[in-house]
Design a protein around this motif. Structure first.
Motif, PDB file in Angstrom:
ATOM      1  N   VAL A 169       1.274  -3.194  -0.898  1.00  0.00           N
ATOM      2  CA  VAL A 169      -0.220  -3.329  -1.394  1.00  0.00           C
ATOM      3  C   VAL A 169      -1.309  -3.349  -0.548  1.00  0.00           C
ATOM      4  CG1 VAL A 169      -1.489  -4.953  -2.815  1.00  0.00           C
ATOM      5  CG2 VAL A 169       0.768  -4.643  -3.611  1.00  0.00           C
ATOM      6  N   LEU A 170      -1.048  -3.886   0.627  1.00  0.00           N
ATOM      7  CA  LEU A 170      -2.069  -4.231   1.549  1.00  0.00           C
ATOM      8  C   LEU A 170      -2.174  -2.927   2.282  1.00  0.00           C
ATOM      9  CD1 LEU A 170      -1.152  -7.586   3.448  1.00  0.00           C
ATOM     10  CD2 LEU A 170      -3.072  -7.050   1.744  1.00  0.00           C
ATOM     11  N   GLU A 192       6.979  -5.819  -0.621  1.00  0.00           N
ATOM     12  CA  GLU A 192       5.666  -5.524  -1.705  1.00  0.00           C
ATOM     13  C   GLU A 192       4.456  -5.620  -1.350  1.00  0.00           C
ATOM     14  OE1 GLU A 192       6.254  -6.664  -5.823  1.00  0.00           O
ATOM     15  OE2 GLU A 192       8.594  -5.964  -5.530  1.00  0.00           O
ATOM     16  N   THR A 193       4.305  -6.875  -0.782  1.00  0.00           N
ATOM     17  CA  THR A 193       2.914  -7.415  -0.331  1.00  0.00           C
ATOM     18  C   THR A 193       2.408  -6.300   0.605  1.00  0.00           C
ATOM     19  OG1 THR A 193       3.661  -9.563  -0.863  1.00  0.00           O
ATOM     20  CG2 THR A 193       1.744  -9.209   0.590  1.00  0.00           C
ATOM     21  N   MET A 194       3.313  -6.124   1.464  1.00  0.00           N
ATOM     22  CA  MET A 194       2.690  -5.044   2.569  1.00  0.00           C
ATOM     23  C   MET A 194       2.363  -3.717   2.031  1.00  0.00           C
ATOM     24  SD  MET A 194       2.673  -6.752   5.245  1.00  0.00           S
ATOM     25  CE  MET A 194       1.704  -5.352   6.236  1.00  0.00           C
ATOM     26  N   GLU A 235      -1.871   0.090   0.774  1.00  0.00           N
ATOM     27  CA  GLU A 235      -2.610   0.734  -0.146  1.00  0.00           C
ATOM     28  C   GLU A 235      -4.090   0.340  -0.023  1.00  0.00           C
ATOM     29  OE1 GLU A 235      -2.971   3.569  -3.170  1.00  0.00           O
ATOM     30  OE2 GLU A 235      -1.378   3.127  -1.769  1.00  0.00           O
ATOM     31  N   ILE A 236      -4.429  -1.007  -0.110  1.00  0.00           N
ATOM     32  CA  ILE A 236      -5.843  -1.223  -0.040  1.00  0.00           C
ATOM     33  C   ILE A 236      -6.549  -0.873   1.303  1.00  0.00           C
ATOM     34  CG2 ILE A 236      -7.176  -3.325   0.403  1.00  0.00           C
ATOM     35  CD1 ILE A 236      -5.478  -4.900  -1.434  1.00  0.00           C
ATOM     36  N   SER A 237      -5.625  -1.022   2.399  1.00  0.00           N
ATOM     37  CA  SER A 237      -6.257  -0.558   3.919  1.00  0.00           C
ATOM     38  C   SER A 237      -6.427   1.056   3.672  1.00  0.00           C
ATOM     39  CB  SER A 237      -5.169  -0.778   4.652  1.00  0.00           C
ATOM     40  OG  SER A 237      -5.122  -0.150   5.828  1.00  0.00           O
ATOM     41  N   ARG A 238      -5.715   1.770   3.055  1.00  0.00           N
ATOM     42  CA  ARG A 238      -5.949   3.241   2.664  1.00  0.00           C
ATOM     43  C   ARG A 238      -6.926   3.189   2.114  1.00  0.00           C
ATOM     44  NH1 ARG A 238      -5.098   6.956  -0.429  1.00  0.00           N
ATOM     45  NH2 ARG A 238      -4.520   5.690  -2.037  1.00  0.00           N
ATOM     46  N   LEU A 239      -7.299   2.684   0.964  1.00  0.00           N
ATOM     47  CA  LEU A 239      -8.450   2.807  -0.067  1.00  0.00           C
ATOM     48  C   LEU A 239      -9.801   2.588   0.922  1.00  0.00           C
ATOM     49  CD1 LEU A 239      -7.968   0.802  -3.238  1.00  0.00           C
ATOM     50  CD2 LEU A 239      -8.527   3.352  -2.999  1.00  0.00           C
ATOM     51  N   ALA A 244       9.621  -9.234  -1.710  1.00  0.00           N
ATOM     52  CA  ALA A 244       8.274  -9.713  -2.024  1.00  0.00           C
ATOM     53  C   ALA A 244       7.477  -9.425  -0.890  1.00  0.00           C
ATOM     54  CB  ALA A 244       8.028 -11.326  -2.315  1.00  0.00           C
ATOM     55  N   VAL A 245       7.912  -9.611   0.287  1.00  0.00           N
ATOM     56  CA  VAL A 245       6.975  -9.312   1.581  1.00  0.00           C
ATOM     57  C   VAL A 245       6.788  -7.720   1.672  1.00  0.00           C
ATOM     58  CG1 VAL A 245       7.112  -9.398   4.019  1.00  0.00           C
ATOM     59  CG2 VAL A 245       7.852 -11.465   2.838  1.00  0.00           C
TER      60      VAL A 245
END
Lengths: 905, 73
Positions: free
Chosen positions: B18-19, B14-16, B21-25, B11-12
């Motif tokens: 996702v984060l 995955e969370t990372m 990815e957002i950071s890249r965005l 889970a951790v």
């Protein structure tokens, strides 16, 4: 790897520093220290801890960059994040990412944008030295940091004591955080300040020796006495002198009207005073008392708004005035809160160096100058507006707007736009819908609910002079009153249900105070135009309705034709028909009989072609009967008016009309009587030729009669042409040009007044009227005298003829024509008749004499009259100077007037 | 127990992801390691505003250092 274990934040921070700068731990020591300080200072987050808001912000940011697909992707990722639930502070992470995000389209915002950062800095930086430009870390983070590097520049402002930083001062720098660090700072003199300076300076002066702070100190900086305390600013001196910082804190409270520790409200002097026990140098004392004035001003404004905002009877205008004051106060509070937060930041950071960025009394004095001027204006305004409300209040505010100071003008204009907004709303409701919702009597149009609809136009609405705002002229106010009155008149009296929008198009009301402000700035132009347009349309519509549906002009003409005897054939015929009735005593007259006669007269003359609506209103009226009156004295025509036209033909107007009618009717009757007299004379002249003894008397009769005819003709000429026709023409012109109902009413009133005074019916010409009445009475008397004369003469004549006839008849029968007895009898009768002739003669002579003396008096009065047309009348009455020859007074006055004329010329 | 820990690690991760990815965005310029440090700091309740300020400042400092070094070279 990415286990969220509980490592100490310091360790994490250090590894972050290494990671980002790409250097070893030792090399980043200064950066790390800086980071620890910033994080450790932990100033209050300026954002809300709301994950949703942050995510929305991110989406907005992406959309702004026109990356819609990415925004969608982000929301999906965000949802995933939410479902996993590993993170406790999701908003925090998101916020961090957001604040680090950069627009890919801008190639590099990391370098070269310091200028922009400066621009964002607080305005107080504007006066600081240009040293800033060379500084790399221009973040608006810790003010202390920033200024610490620049203590050198303090000297330029020369305000505060030296920038002192002490190791033993109360610095909240978390020493514990530094615990795990190698004592790097020792190399830099063991002072955080030194190390910071070092960190700050490489770019500006010594790039190579970045880590050698003491040597890198700028040459212009004064040597910082690092170990010596010049003056601990936060704490009170041992000697009891109050520090400036404490005063600043106090002053900030005083600004809000709260008593501080040292500066307190003095109830006696009604001002803020520094406690006299406090030891303080004079300049600080003076400065703080000057600043304390703000508190006093604030209290004044505040007291007013507090007292008024709960007072319901203060009205809408007052409420908006209070609201605008509140707005200004809010601005003021905002400023105060900025100051407070600055103070707070300084406290939190514990870096109480006296640099150009910290608060000092002098700085406050400068910064608070503008707010002070504003507050002063507000306080003056509040004073001036005390006890005023409604339009009066707006006038007061407007009066304050007449100042040369553009800032003050803008302030007052803003308040004025708010204050006048309700007034303009009233105004638009009134001129477009005719509605008056003025619960607190603030508008300048007042309505009297007791007035009934029949007096609506005249009495119901009035102007409240005191409530007319000074930016609205009297003329505009009158027009406004008229517009609304017209609308109400249409609705309530004319029962016209046209929607107001149809009368005046483009009825856009002032919806926002901004509109009001625009309108106020253009009072001569748009506002005037608006009022004019509404006035023009409404008045025109009202006149149209009155003329079309209520035949106002026709009624006006009917008045002229019937009550002012303009319809000659009808009046003449009516008089013919009425003569036998009216000769009877007034008590024996019955209205219904007379009404019947009136109808007959109407049917027989041209009046029958008149509008049925008008004829219906025509009626007979009997005035109050006093003993001895004949029908002539009490008879009067009447004209019923009701509904809308009664607004023009009011009760007083109709009273005037009746008086004029009575006068004209009387004059007409004289003319009529004289015609009868003349007819009698003509008819009887031939018959009575056989009685030569009468010729003298008859001659006398003829002379008197023609004298009277001349008089009455001239009078009638005067009344008809010089009074009625002239005034009527004037009235008709005015009515045709009238723009509103008030013009018509005014013209009509003028018309009636003129007629009344010219017909000698007003108080000034009472004596003239009395003479005229006496002359009329003489004519009536003369008529009866002549009638009796003719009666006895004709009786005598018939008796004589009978006597002759009898004589002839008997002669034909062959008898004696007359016996001696009969002859004697005849002679005796003739004798008796002839004896009455001198009596008649003397009676006539008395009549003539009396008549002439009255006419002479009348002429004298006419001569002295101020009215020119009356003087001309006297010339015409005495054209051959017949009366002048007999009356010395007439001669004198005539000569006098002529003499005066000459002298005038 | 082990599987639970394993799931947690997953889970951790995955969370990372996702984060990251957002950071890249958002184009933050953070790599995985800095990001994980930041996340950890945030989780400890550090004010993100201050943290972001620190990061920016650090970047500027390192850049200006580099630039000055270039100049001297």
């Amino acid at each position: 790897m990415a286990t969220l274990d509980q490592k100490s934040p310091n360790v994490l921070l250090q590894s972050l520093c290494c990671r980002i700068t790409g250097k070893s731990e030792a090399e980043v020591a200064h950066q790390f220290q800086y980071a620890v300080r910033v994080i450790g200072s932990n100033y209050a987050p300026t954002i809300e801890r709301d994950e949703f808001l942050v995510s929305e912000k991110i989406k907005k940011e992406l959309l702004k960059q026109r990356r819609e697909a990415d925004a969608a992707l982000f929301s999906e990722l965000h949802r995933k994040l939410q479902t996993q639930g590993v993170l406790k502070h999701r908003w925090s992470v998101l916020y961090l990412l957001l604040s680090l995000s950069e627009d890919p389209r801008k190639p590099s915002s990391r370098v070269g944008n310091y200028g922009a950062l400066f621009a964002q800095a607080l305005p107080r930086d504007a006066h600081s030295t240009p040293f800033y430009c060379t500084r790399p870390q221009s973040l608006a983070l810790g003010y202390g940091e920033r200024s610490a590097g620049l203590s050198a520049s303090v000297g330029t402002s020369g305000i505060s004591s030296l920038g002192v930083y002490t190791l033993n001062g109360p610095t909240p720098t978390p020493q514990s955080l530094l615990a795990g660090q190698p004592p790097q700072s020792a190399a830099g003199g063991g002072q955080p300040l030194g190390s910071r300076l070092a960190w700050a300076l490489p770019v500006s002066s010594s790039p190579s020796s970045a880590l050698a702070p003491p040597t890198a100190r700028p040459p212009l900086g004064p040597p910082v006495p690092a170990t010596r305390v010049i003056r601990p600013r936060r704490d009170g001196d041992p000697a009891g002198e109050v520090s400036e910082a404490a005063l600043v804190r106090d002053i900030l409270y005083v600004f809000q009207g709260i008593d501080g520790k040292f500066i307190k409200m003095n109830a006696q002097d009604n001002c803020y005073k520094i406690d006299s026990k406090v030891v303080l140098c004079k300049s600080l004392r003076d400065t703080s008392s000057r600043l304390a004035e703000l508190g006093w001003l604030h209290n004044k404004v505040r007291k007013y708004t507090d007292a008024r905002s709960l007072d319901r009877a203060f009205g809408l205008v007052g409420q908006s005035f209070c609201a605008s004051l509140h707005q200004e106060l809010k601005e003021y509070y905002r400023l105060l809160s900025v100051l407070h937060s600055q103070l707070q930041v300084e406290d939190d950071q514990g870096v109480n160096m006296c640099t150009e960025s910290s608060l000092t009394l002098r700085r406050l004095l400068v910064w608070m100058y503008d707010p002070k001027v504003r507050l002063k204006t507000l306080a003056a305004l509040v004073d001036f507006c005390q006890g005023r409300k409604g339009g009066e209040l707006a006038s007061a505010v407007h009066a304050y707007g007449k100042t040369g100071d553009p800032q003050m003008r803008a302030l007052v204009q803003h308040i004025l736009s708010l204050v006048s907004h309700p007034i303009l709303n009233f105004l638009y409701r009134w001129i477009y819908d005719g509605e008056l919702e003025d619960t607190y009597h603030e508008f300048f149009v007042a309505s009297d609910p007791n007035v009934k609809t029949d007096r609506l136009w005249h009495d119901k609405y009035s102007l409240r002079k005191s409530m007319i705002p000074s930016f609205i002229t009297m003329d505009q106010a009158r027009k406004v009153l008229l517009i609304g009155k017209s609308i109400n008149f249409l609705h309530q009296v004319c029962h016209d249900r046209t929607p107001p929008g149809k009368i005046t198009p483009a009825s856009k009301s002032a919806d926002t105070p901004k509109d009001a402000a625009e309108l106020l700035s253009d009072l001569e132009g748009a506002f005037q135009e608006k009022i004019d347009a509404a006035y023009f349309d409404t008045s025109k519509y009202l006149l149209d309705v009155l003329n079309r549906n209520y035949l106002l002009l026709e009624h006006l003409q009917a008045m002229r034709r019937y009550l002012l005897l303009g319809q000659g054939d009808f009046i003449r015929h009516l008089m013919d028909l009425l003569k036998p009735e009216l000769a009877r005593p007034a008590t024996t007259l019955y209205q219904h009989n007379l009404t019947g006669i009136l109808e007959t007269a109407v049917r027989a003359t041209n009046a029958q072609f008149d509008n049925a609506e008008i004829l219906k209103r025509l009626d007979v009226r009997l005035l109050e009967v006093s003993p001895g009156d004949t029908g002539w004295d009490v008879f009067s025509l009447d004209y019923h008016v009701d509904g809308p036209i009664a607004t023009v033909f009011t009760r007083e107007c109709m009273g005037h009309y009746l008086r004029v009618f009575n006068f004209l009717w009387r004059a007409k009757r004289m003319e009529y009587t004289l015609t009868d007299i003349w007819k009698g004379q003509m008819c009887n002249a031939k018959l009575l030729k056989t009685m030569p003894e009468l010729s003298g008397v008859l001659h006398q009769c003829h002379i008197l009669a023609s004298e009277m005819v001349h008089f009455i003709h001239q009078m009638q000429y005067y009344i008809t042409f010089e009074v009625l026709e002239c005034s009527w023409d004037e009235l008709w012109n005015k009515v045709q040009q009238a723009q509103d109902l008030d013009h018509i009413i005014a013209a009509h009133d003028v018309f009636l007044d003129t007629i009344i005074s010219r017909c000698l019916l007003d108080n000034n010409s009472r004596s003239l009227l009395n003479q005229l009445r006496a002359i009329f009475d003489q004519i009536i008397e003369f008529q009866s005298a002549q009638d009796s004369l003719y009666r006895s003469a004709l009786e005598e004549l018939t008796l004589r003829l009978q006597y002759e006839e009898k004589k002839q008849q008997r002669e034909e029968e062959g008898q004696w024509g007359v016996t001696a007895e009969q002859e004697a009898e005849e002679k005796k009768r003739i004798q008796e008749f002839q004896e009455t002739i001198p009596k008649m003669r003397s009676q006539l002579r008395i009549l003539t004499h009396f008549y002439q003396s009255i006419v002479q008096q009348f002429l004298v009065l006419l001569m002295t009259s101020s009215d020119e047309s009356l003087r001309f009348l006297s010339f015409r009455l005495d054209f051959n100077e017949h009366y002048r020859a007999r009356e010395p007074r007439l001669r004198a006055s005539l000569g006098a007037t002529r003499g005066r004329r000459m002298s005038n010329i | 127990m082990a599987s639970a820990a394993n799931a947690n690690v997953n889970a951790v991760r995955e969370t990372m992801d996702v984060l990251l990815e957002i950071s890249r965005l958002l184009n933050t310029g953070l790599d995985m390691e800095s990001l994980s440090i930041c996340v950890r700091l945030c989780e400890q309740g550090i004010n993100p505003e201050a943290l972001s300020a620190v990061i920016k400042e650090l970047r500027k400092a390192s850049e200006s250092l580099k630039a000055s070094e270039n100049c001297t070279n």
